[in-house]
Enzyme design. Structure first.
Site, PDB file in Angstrom:
ATOM      1  N   ASP A  88      39.393  37.625  42.071  1.00  0.00           N
ATOM      2  CA  ASP A  88      39.604  37.887  40.880  1.00  0.00           C
ATOM      3  C   ASP A  88      41.286  39.128  40.850  1.00  0.00           C
ATOM      4  OD1 ASP A  88      39.496  40.620  42.317  1.00  0.00           O
ATOM      5  OD2 ASP A  88      36.747  40.745  41.303  1.00  0.00           O
ATOM      6  N   SER A  89      41.372  39.692  39.699  1.00  0.00           N
ATOM      7  CA  SER A  89      42.273  40.897  38.905  1.00  0.00           C
ATOM      8  C   SER A  89      42.003  41.679  40.578  1.00  0.00           C
ATOM      9  CB  SER A  89      42.630  40.422  38.061  1.00  0.00           C
ATOM     10  OG  SER A  89      40.721  41.463  37.892  1.00  0.00           O
TER      11      SER A  89
END
Length: 132
Positions: free
Chosen positions: A17-18
């Protein structure tokens, strides 16, 4: 810990994810893939069973996240199978980072078989294969 089966993996970039860590939902994919490979190695072909009118389904998944995997981490999933009762089975699964054997996730996945009439059914021959 001793497992009935172990499957090896490597984290792919797009699974992160980020924050740069594996997204929590991706761990479910790892666990599922390991279960399917385990069952195939025991002679239990899930798609073939479905064509015969028996669907093996997950009815509950409980995950405890301990640490995070990151891109390119090598890891493995260990599996132990047991029967919870007459019509429910469970997979105790653990994910470990390979280079230091750090525990990343512990999971218990509960399942059953469902016949063509929607009734729970787990044939003895399947249990015997998975317990061996």
């Amino acid at each position: 810990m001793k497992f009935q089966f172990v499957e090896q993996f490597t984290v792919r970039d797009y699974e992160c994810d980020s924050q740069g860590i594996v997204n929590n939902a991706v761990y479910l994919n790892y666990l599922e893939h390991a279960r399917h490979v385990f069952m195939l190695t025991k002679g239990v072909d899930v798609p073939a069973l479905a064509k015969q009118g028996l669907d093996l389904v997950v009815i509950r998944a409980e995950l405890d996240y301990k640490k995070s995997l990151v891109s390119n981490d090598k890891f493995y999933v260990g599996i132990n199978f047991s029967m919870k009762d007459r019509v429910r089975f469970q997979f105790h699964q653990s994910i470990f980072r390979s280079h230091d054997d750090a525990l990343m996730v512990e999971a218990v996945v509960l399942g059953t078989g469902v016949n063509e009439r929607g009734r729970p059914k787990v044939p003895r021959e399947i249990v015997e294969k998975l317990m061996s």
